[in-house]
Design an enzyme around this catalytic site. Structure first.
Site, PDB file in Angstrom:
ATOM      1  N   SER A  26       0.627  -1.313  -0.031  1.00 16.97           N
ATOM      2  CA  SER A  26       0.253   0.169  -0.075  1.00 16.97           C
ATOM      3  C   SER A  26       0.843   1.418  -0.104  1.00 16.97           C
ATOM      4  O   SER A  26       1.063   1.741   1.058  1.00 16.97           O
ATOM      5  CB  SER A  26      -0.821   0.074   1.088  1.00 16.97           C
ATOM      6  OG  SER A  26      -1.990   0.918   1.348  1.00 16.97           O
ATOM      7  N   PHE A  27       1.352   1.709  -1.255  1.00 18.14           N
ATOM      8  CA  PHE A  27       2.151   3.009  -1.326  1.00 18.14           C
ATOM      9  C   PHE A  27       1.329   4.089  -0.688  1.00 18.14           C
ATOM     10  O   PHE A  27       0.063   4.368  -1.279  1.00 18.14           O
ATOM     11  CB  PHE A  27       2.406   3.187  -2.934  1.00 18.14           C
ATOM     12  CG  PHE A  27       3.206   4.485  -2.923  1.00 18.14           C
ATOM     13  CD1 PHE A  27       4.361   4.568  -2.504  1.00 18.14           C
ATOM     14  CD2 PHE A  27       2.705   5.592  -3.671  1.00 18.14           C
ATOM     15  CE1 PHE A  27       5.191   5.570  -2.699  1.00 18.14           C
ATOM     16  CE2 PHE A  27       3.532   6.709  -4.053  1.00 18.14           C
ATOM     17  CZ  PHE A  27       4.761   6.594  -3.459  1.00 18.14           C
ATOM     18  N   GLY A  28       1.697   4.889   0.167  1.00 19.93           N
ATOM     19  CA  GLY A  28       0.909   6.093   0.741  1.00 19.93           C
ATOM     20  C   GLY A  28       0.698   5.868   2.223  1.00 19.93           C
ATOM     21  O   GLY A  28       0.322   6.340   2.878  1.00 19.93           O
ATOM     22  N   ASN A  29       0.738   4.384   2.171  1.00 19.16           N
ATOM     23  CA  ASN A  29       0.455   4.062   3.906  1.00 19.16           C
ATOM     24  C   ASN A  29       1.693   3.710   4.506  1.00 19.16           C
ATOM     25  O   ASN A  29       2.518   2.517   4.180  1.00 19.16           O
ATOM     26  CB  ASN A  29      -0.630   2.734   3.655  1.00 19.16           C
ATOM     27  CG  ASN A  29      -0.894   2.179   5.310  1.00 19.16           C
ATOM     28  OD1 ASN A  29       0.081   2.386   6.258  1.00 19.16           O
ATOM     29  ND2 ASN A  29      -1.830   1.372   5.314  1.00 19.16           N
ATOM     30  N   HIS A 141      -4.456  -5.235  -5.027  1.00 16.96           N
ATOM     31  CA  HIS A 141      -4.877  -6.309  -3.902  1.00 16.96           C
ATOM     32  C   HIS A 141      -6.211  -5.813  -3.292  1.00 16.96           C
ATOM     33  O   HIS A 141      -6.600  -6.632  -2.613  1.00 16.96           O
ATOM     34  CB  HIS A 141      -3.758  -6.240  -2.792  1.00 16.96           C
ATOM     35  CG  HIS A 141      -3.544  -5.281  -2.105  1.00 16.96           C
ATOM     36  ND1 HIS A 141      -3.024  -4.000  -2.552  1.00 16.96           N
ATOM     37  CD2 HIS A 141      -3.850  -4.905  -0.569  1.00 16.96           C
ATOM     38  CE1 HIS A 141      -2.983  -3.215  -1.564  1.00 16.96           C
ATOM     39  NE2 HIS A 141      -3.577  -3.417  -0.413  1.00 16.96           N
ATOM     40  N   GLU A 178     -13.036   4.734  -2.013  1.00 19.96           N
ATOM     41  CA  GLU A 178     -12.483   3.824  -0.845  1.00 19.96           C
ATOM     42  C   GLU A 178     -13.497   3.504   0.324  1.00 19.96           C
ATOM     43  O   GLU A 178     -13.093   3.199   1.388  1.00 19.96           O
ATOM     44  CB  GLU A 178     -11.512   4.602  -0.185  1.00 19.96           C
ATOM     45  CG  GLU A 178     -10.200   4.866  -1.274  1.00 19.96           C
ATOM     46  CD  GLU A 178      -9.229   3.554  -1.533  1.00 19.96           C
ATOM     47  OE1 GLU A 178      -8.843   3.215  -0.566  1.00 19.96           O
ATOM     48  OE2 GLU A 178      -9.144   3.482  -2.663  1.00 19.96           O
ATOM     49  N   HIS A 253      -6.399   8.098   3.943  1.00 18.96           N
ATOM     50  CA  HIS A 253      -8.027   8.178   4.268  1.00 18.96           C
ATOM     51  C   HIS A 253      -8.091   9.134   5.109  1.00 18.96           C
ATOM     52  O   HIS A 253      -7.210   9.212   6.215  1.00 18.96           O
ATOM     53  CB  HIS A 253      -8.275   6.792   4.626  1.00 18.96           C
ATOM     54  CG  HIS A 253      -8.249   5.546   3.495  1.00 18.96           C
ATOM     55  ND1 HIS A 253      -7.967   4.268   3.818  1.00 18.96           N
ATOM     56  CD2 HIS A 253      -8.559   5.696   2.302  1.00 18.96           C
ATOM     57  CE1 HIS A 253      -8.076   3.627   2.863  1.00 18.96           C
ATOM     58  NE2 HIS A 253      -8.316   4.485   1.718  1.00 18.96           N
ATOM     59  N   CYS A 374     -10.403   1.234  11.097  1.00 14.88           N
ATOM     60  CA  CYS A 374     -10.245   0.804   9.854  1.00 14.88           C
ATOM     61  C   CYS A 374     -10.803  -0.610   9.970  1.00 14.88           C
ATOM     62  O   CYS A 374     -11.500  -1.241   8.898  1.00 14.88           O
ATOM     63  CB  CYS A 374      -8.760   0.343   9.599  1.00 14.88           C
ATOM     64  SG  CYS A 374      -7.691   1.750   9.028  1.00 14.88           S
TER      65      CYS A 374
END
Length: 450
Positions: A26-29, A141, A178, A253, A374
């Site tokens: 997860s790019f950005g996470n 994914h 999302e 998010h 989450c």
């Protein structure tokens, strides 16, 4: 004037799946990337999530369970050209494209805040609860989840008199959706008409600021489309843009920088573009609903964005008790961060709307970038709607005992990235999921059962 039906807000948590691992997809996470290739403990991850569900149920909150999705996804591997028997397809993907096998094996559906956006019957013209599964187009994914998500929701919320489960929006970047991680509902009571708050990171067709380092995952166009298909009018919605600078700091998010419940918004001062205008619009539209509105805005000087991302202070659950007081559910990392811990102590000691903080150990999920918020999908339900929901998914002593034993019997306590190549993992997962559908009373939910 007709009295609105009484309603509660139920939280449906995702059970962590048997293939929980740290592939860094997860790019950005930030957490996901920082823990890439480390060894996971699927059994501990599932137990940690289950114990959070049980504790909240014991406190009197309505708590449901959503099952994991089948992983590895043989369907995805087939679609990507890996043929032969299932074990052969896994072996070929492991050798030729391990990143695709990792995507096919991700247990990311555990984060059910991304499963769908939910509008309760109090807000919708047909007086049904509407669900729109998120297409999650920004990550491979996750983009493979929505079909199974829709099937699960349509099974649990099958009564068409009370529920409407839509298809996901078309899977295009312009409609990147999302789910509830970028959606909050404010109201006076759960059974009264509310105002739904949609937060987006960018717009495909409108000009506006965008992040420079990490991608914005939610589009304005997707948020607007969900609101339209749920039948929400202008008086029922507020759209706001995330501050692109915080997206670049790891706020992928909105639920990493803000959380809301009923009449309270708890957020960082840098959460939104033009925050004062956002607060004013929410306050005005809620006033038209005879609902108050309170903002708890945390200053950068007290808790930096970096500390908020590291601790997941805002990736918390804000829950209302029957007497109107509110409980904030946070991960253990909030107590380990000195700035956040001091702020929370002062928050509870003040005369504000949050009077207690409840801390949970969710280390396995947190290392992949998922905190308490989450892990849950919020669904406001009237008494009739709750009665129409599949009965086997509600957490109680008996279900907890069965699920706890089920996890102990079927989950590994160690899973490294290279273990995804083990064809036995697919058989283990299917055996576990087949038993789970019997425990939850959901019938033949998975492709391999059909």
């Amino acid at each position: 004037m007709q009295t609105p039906p009484s309603a509660i807000e139920a939280n449906f948590d995702g059970l962590v799946g048997p293939t929980h691992n740290y592939a860094g997809l997860s790019f950005g996470n930030v957490a996901s990337q920082n823990n890439e290739k480390s060894v996971a403990n699927p059994r501990a991850a599932a137990q940690q999530g289950l114990r959070k569900m049980k504790r909240l149920a014991d406190l009197g909150f309505a708590q449901g369970v959503l099952p994991p999705q089948e992983r590895p996804s043989i369907r995805l591997l087939r679609e990507l050209g890996f043929g032969g028997k299932e074990a052969e397809a896994i072996a070929k993907a492991a050798k030729e494209a391990p990143e695709l096998l990792a995507a096919a094996s991700s247990a990311s559906a555990m984060w059910t805040a991304n499963a769908a956006t939910v509008s309760p019957s109090a807000d919708t013209p047909d007086r049904r609860v509407h669900f729109s599964p998120a297409n999650l187009t920004s990550k491979l994914h996750r983009a493979i989840e929505h079909e199974a998500t829709r099937r699960t929701l349509a099974t649990i919320f099958a009564d068409r008199e009370h529920f409407m489960v839509h298809e996901a929006l078309p899977g295009t970047p312009a409609l990147g959706d999302e789910g509830a991680a970028n959606h909050t509902r404010f109201c006076a009571q759960y059974g009264t008409r509310g105002v739904e708050f949609f937060v987006y990171g960018r717009s495909e067709y409108r000009r506006g600021p965008e992040p420079k380092r990490f991608p914005a995952r939610q589009t304005f166009e997707a948020s607007r489309a969900v609101a339209q298909r749920h039948g929400l009018n202008d008086a029922s919605v507020v759209f706001a843009q995330q501050n692109p600078e915080v997206i670049d700091a790891g706020v992928f998010h909105n639920d990493v920088i803000a959380v809301g419940n009923r009449s309270t918004l708890f957020c960082h001062e840098r959460a939104f573009v033009e925050p004062r205008a956002v607060y004013d619009e929410l306050r005005a539209k809620l006033a038209a609903r005879d609902a108050p509105f309170h903002v708890i805005e945390v200053p950068e000087a007290r808790v930096s964005v970096a500390d908020a991302v590291k601790s997941y202070l805002f990736n918390s659950q804000l829950l209302s008790r029957p007497d109107g007081t509110q409980l904030l559910v946070v991960p253990e990392e909030c107590r380990e961060n000195p700035h956040v811990a001091i702020y929370l102590d002062e928050l509870v000691a003040s005369s504000g709307p949050i009077d207690e903080v409840l801390v949970f150990e969710l280390r396995e999920s947190m290392k992949n970038g998922g905190g308490p918020a989450c892990l849950r999908l919020r669904v406001a339900l009237t008494e009739a709607e709750r009665a129409a929901t599949a009965s086997g998914v509600w957490m109680n002593d008996a279900l907890f005992a069965r699920l706890d034993a089920w996890i102990a019997a079927h989950y590994r306590d160690r899973l490294a990235p290279q273990d995804l190549t083990d064809p036995k993992l697919l058989d283990e997962s299917r055996t576990a999921l087949d038993e789970l559908t019997q425990i939850l009373g959901l019938g033949s939910l998975y492709d391999f059962q059909r």
